[in-house]
Design an enzyme around this catalytic site. Structure first.
Site, PDB file in Angstrom:
ATOM      1  N   ARG A  32      59.603  10.315   6.676  1.00 22.89           N
ATOM      2  CA  ARG A  32      60.150  11.520   7.301  1.00 22.89           C
ATOM      3  C   ARG A  32      59.087  12.588   7.496  1.00 22.89           C
ATOM      4  NH1 ARG A  32      66.115  11.407   5.958  1.00 22.89           N
ATOM      5  NH2 ARG A  32      66.216  13.514   6.726  1.00 22.89           N
ATOM      6  N   TYR A  83      58.070  14.388  10.833  1.00 23.44           N
ATOM      7  CA  TYR A  83      58.966  15.462  11.283  1.00 23.44           C
ATOM      8  C   TYR A  83      58.853  16.680  10.354  1.00 23.44           C
ATOM      9  CZ  TYR A  83      63.390  17.648  12.770  1.00 23.44           C
ATOM     10  OH  TYR A  83      64.348  18.511  13.243  1.00 23.44           O
ATOM     11  N   GLU A 143      56.667  17.577   7.961  1.00 28.95           N
ATOM     12  CA  GLU A 143      55.367  18.249   7.881  1.00 28.95           C
ATOM     13  C   GLU A 143      54.974  18.832   9.242  1.00 28.95           C
ATOM     14  OE1 GLU A 143      54.281  19.022   5.132  1.00 28.95           O
ATOM     15  OE2 GLU A 143      54.183  17.371   3.702  1.00 28.95           O
ATOM     16  N   VAL A 156      74.884  11.524  11.312  1.00 28.43           N
ATOM     17  CA  VAL A 156      76.093  11.104  10.632  1.00 28.43           C
ATOM     18  C   VAL A 156      77.382  11.450  11.399  1.00 28.43           C
ATOM     19  CG1 VAL A 156      76.146  13.136   9.104  1.00 28.43           C
ATOM     20  CG2 VAL A 156      77.099  11.016   8.314  1.00 28.43           C
ATOM     21  N   VAL A 157      77.464  12.624  11.997  1.00 28.05           N
ATOM     22  CA  VAL A 157      78.716  12.996  12.666  1.00 28.05           C
ATOM     23  C   VAL A 157      78.969  12.102  13.882  1.00 28.05           C
ATOM     24  CG1 VAL A 157      79.959  14.825  13.865  1.00 28.05           C
ATOM     25  CG2 VAL A 157      78.599  15.395  11.868  1.00 28.05           C
ATOM     26  N   GLY A 164      77.971   7.821  -0.808  1.00 22.24           N
ATOM     27  CA  GLY A 164      78.688   8.822  -0.004  1.00 22.24           C
ATOM     28  C   GLY A 164      78.879  10.140  -0.728  1.00 22.24           C
ATOM     29  N   PRO A 185      67.782  13.270   1.597  1.00 18.64           N
ATOM     30  CA  PRO A 185      68.138  14.326   0.644  1.00 18.64           C
ATOM     31  C   PRO A 185      69.562  14.160   0.091  1.00 18.64           C
ATOM     32  CG  PRO A 185      67.738  15.232   2.842  1.00 18.64           C
ATOM     33  CD  PRO A 185      67.565  13.761   2.953  1.00 18.64           C
TER      34      PRO A 185
HETATM   35  N1  LIG Z   1      70.615  19.166  15.776  1.00 16.86           N
HETATM   36  C1  LIG Z   1      70.285  19.530  14.564  1.00 16.86           C
HETATM   37  O1  LIG Z   1      71.109  19.401  13.643  1.00 16.86           O
HETATM   38  C2  LIG Z   1      68.941  20.123  14.259  1.00 16.86           C
HETATM   39  C3  LIG Z   1      68.658  20.484  12.930  1.00 16.86           C
HETATM   40  C4  LIG Z   1      67.424  21.038  12.640  1.00 16.86           C
HETATM   41  C5  LIG Z   1      66.502  21.275  13.647  1.00 16.86           C
HETATM   42  N2  LIG Z   1      66.797  20.910  14.927  1.00 16.86           N
HETATM   43  C6  LIG Z   1      65.755  21.161  15.940  1.00 16.86           C
HETATM   44  O2  LIG Z   1      66.325  21.638  17.137  1.00 16.86           O
HETATM   45  C7  LIG Z   1      65.614  21.117  18.249  1.00 16.86           C
HETATM   46  C8  LIG Z   1      66.576  20.432  19.206  1.00 16.86           C
HETATM   47  O3  LIG Z   1      67.240  19.372  18.523  1.00 16.86           O
HETATM   48  P1  LIG Z   1      68.404  18.510  19.179  1.00 16.86           P
HETATM   49  O4  LIG Z   1      69.362  18.193  18.104  1.00 16.86           O
HETATM   50  O5  LIG Z   1      68.858  19.166  20.409  1.00 16.86           O
HETATM   51  O6  LIG Z   1      67.604  17.162  19.480  1.00 16.86           O
HETATM   52  P2  LIG Z   1      67.437  16.361  20.850  1.00 16.86           P
HETATM   53  O7  LIG Z   1      66.656  15.138  20.509  1.00 16.86           O
HETATM   54  O8  LIG Z   1      68.760  16.201  21.502  1.00 16.86           O
HETATM   55  O9  LIG Z   1      66.595  17.356  21.730  1.00 16.86           O
HETATM   56  C9  LIG Z   1      65.206  17.424  21.694  1.00 16.86           C
HETATM   57  C10 LIG Z   1      64.728  17.580  23.133  1.00 16.86           C
HETATM   58  O10 LIG Z   1      63.297  17.697  23.131  1.00 16.86           O
HETATM   59  C11 LIG Z   1      62.775  16.835  24.139  1.00 16.86           C
HETATM   60  N3  LIG Z   1      61.400  16.475  23.754  1.00 16.86           N
HETATM   61  C12 LIG Z   1      60.990  15.700  22.734  1.00 16.86           C
HETATM   62  N4  LIG Z   1      59.664  15.626  22.717  1.00 16.86           N
HETATM   63  C13 LIG Z   1      59.204  16.376  23.743  1.00 16.86           C
HETATM   64  C14 LIG Z   1      57.928  16.694  24.255  1.00 16.86           C
HETATM   65  N5  LIG Z   1      56.817  16.219  23.682  1.00 16.86           N
HETATM   66  N6  LIG Z   1      57.852  17.496  25.348  1.00 16.86           N
HETATM   67  C15 LIG Z   1      58.967  17.979  25.945  1.00 16.86           C
HETATM   68  N7  LIG Z   1      60.215  17.712  25.511  1.00 16.86           N
HETATM   69  C16 LIG Z   1      60.322  16.924  24.422  1.00 16.86           C
HETATM   70  C17 LIG Z   1      63.721  15.658  24.168  1.00 16.86           C
HETATM   71  O11 LIG Z   1      63.648  14.893  25.348  1.00 16.86           O
HETATM   72  C18 LIG Z   1      65.066  16.359  23.998  1.00 16.86           C
HETATM   73  O12 LIG Z   1      65.599  16.794  25.216  1.00 16.86           O
HETATM   74  C19 LIG Z   1      64.535  20.190  17.697  1.00 16.86           C
HETATM   75  O13 LIG Z   1      63.327  20.883  17.641  1.00 16.86           O
HETATM   76  C20 LIG Z   1      65.029  19.880  16.311  1.00 16.86           C
HETATM   77  O14 LIG Z   1      63.976  19.607  15.443  1.00 16.86           O
HETATM   78  C21 LIG Z   1      67.989  20.340  15.254  1.00 16.86           C
END
Ligand SMILES: NC(=O)c1ccc[n+]([C@@H]2O[C@H](COP(=O)([O-])OP(=O)(O)OC[C@H]3O[C@@H](n4cnc5c(N)ncnc54)[C@H](O)[C@@H]3O)[C@@H](O)[C@H]2O)c1
Length: 316
Positions: free
Chosen positions: A145, A148, A150, A190-191, A210, A277
């Site tokens: 992991r 992501y 780090e 998970v959802v 779980g 976690p």
């Molecule tokens: N959904 C969650 O629960 C959650 C929790 C914590 C953090 N985040 C953060 O929120 C952000 C969005 O997450 P999400 O759930 O919508 O995920 P997602 O995978 O649906 O969206 C990520 C988007 O980034 C684009 N992408 C990936 N690498 C790219 C690159 N190199 N250049 C341009 N675009 C790129 C993907 O094509 C996608 O559209 C992320 O940064 C994620 O780390 C989300």
């Protein structure tokens, strides 16, 4: 600002959260530029926005520099689910780190305010519970992991160095598990996993026994927090936890989904993946105090809307 509209760049705008953010920013009268390389995002997620003259889609990978004129940047580009971010871990780190450098460089050049979608994963497998923003985390730097976790930690470092060194206006939100329509059906989160399995009448796969806990925030609530954080005075940088502190076990979630769908799916148990976690719950005191925000949608409301989305998508 051109034509009285704020020009807002959303990287990762074709993803789950990004598409909801683009929608909300357009609804508020902004000129929205969505940049995405479609690694996990899709054109379907934003198809309904394409006819809007204030929406523009650009295929772009944030690991390369971008030259555009904007007033605000929301940096969301990064695959978010373990299945996706572990597919090409080197690219994941590059997206977080080079992506942050490129977007911060752009913000510096054009004087834009910039938001970073950070994550609760910066806390790793936490030894304190719930997690407050001053907790420094327990991350395995060499585990599967780490690309992501780090990467996102380094992105935060860069944001704060640009803030100190170049007086950039930064906003860092640490997002906890969020769910809602337009999640990927097969990304192992998970959802969406449970809903899709229950709708298709397949066994629900539960990792471990779980009893691990998660807290789930509905997407509309999360986007509201993004907007509020971006609108805070310049001395508010974050990091700020954004999430729903209502905690439930993963088994309770499976049972709720089965009951809401009226599915006949059974629960089957699999071994817990490495570094998964055991507990995850945000302390949102800072978000309450700074943003006057907390999540409003109940789990049942949010699940209801998410189930309806997957029913339509899967034709079940
Ligand atoms: N959904 C969650 O629960 C959650 C929790 C914590 C953090 N985040 C953060 O929120 C952000 C969005 O997450 P999400 O759930 O919508 O995920 P997602 O995978 O649906 O969206 C990520 C988007 O980034 C684009 N992408 C990936 N690498 C790219 C690159 N190199 N250049 C341009 N675009 C790129 C993907 O094509 C996608 O559209 C992320 O940064 C994620 O780390 C989300």
């Amino acid at each position: 600002m051109k034509y009285g509209r704020k020009r807002v760049l959303v990287t990762g705008g074709a993803g789950f959260l990004g598409s909801h953010l683009c929608e909300r920013l357009l609804a508020e009268g902004n000129d929205v530029l969505c940049a995405d390389n479609f690694f996990t995002g899709t054109k379907e997620n934003i198809a309904h926005l394409m006819g809007n003259p204030y929406f523009e889609l650009m295929r772009h990978d944030v690991t390369f520099p971008l030259y555009v004129e904007v007033d605000e940047i929301y940096n969301l580009a990064c695959p978010a689910s373990p299945i996706h971010y572990q597919r090409d871990p080197v690219q994941t780190t590059k997206t977080s780190v080079h992506g942050a450098i490129n977007m911060l460089g752009l913000a510096k050049r054009v004087g834009a305010k910039i938001f970073q979608a950070s994550t609760s994963e910066v806390y790793g497998d936490p030894e304190v519970h719930p997690q407050t923003e001053d907790y420094r985390g327990s991350v395995n730097p060499i585990g599967p992991r780490a690309c992501y976790d780090e990467g996102k930690r380094c992105a935060e470092t860069l944001f704060f160095d640009y803030f100190r060194q170049h007086a950039l206006r930064i906003k860092v939100g640490r997002i906890f598990n969020t769910y809602g329509p337009r999640m990927h059906p097969n990304d192992g989160r998970v959802v969406s996993n449970f809903i899709v399995q229950a709708l298709e009448g397949r066994p629900i796969t539960l990792y471990g026994d779980g009893s691990q806990t998660r807290s789930f925030c509905y997407v509309d609530d999360l986007i509201e927090a993004f907007i509020r954080l971006m609108a805070t005075p310049d001395d508010v940088t974050g990091p700020i936890n954004i999430g729903n502190p209502q905690e439930i076990t993963v088994r309770q979630l499976a049972e709720t989904v089965i009951a809401m769908i009226g599915s006949k799916s059974e629960i089957v148990y699999h071994p817990l993946p490495a570094d998964d976690p055991m507990q995850r719950k945000p302390d949102i005191s800072l978000a309450r105090a700074t943003l006057g925000w907390e999540a409003k949608a109940s789990l049942e409301e949010g699940l209801g809307r998410t189930i309806a989305y997957f029913q339509a998508r899967l034709g079940t």
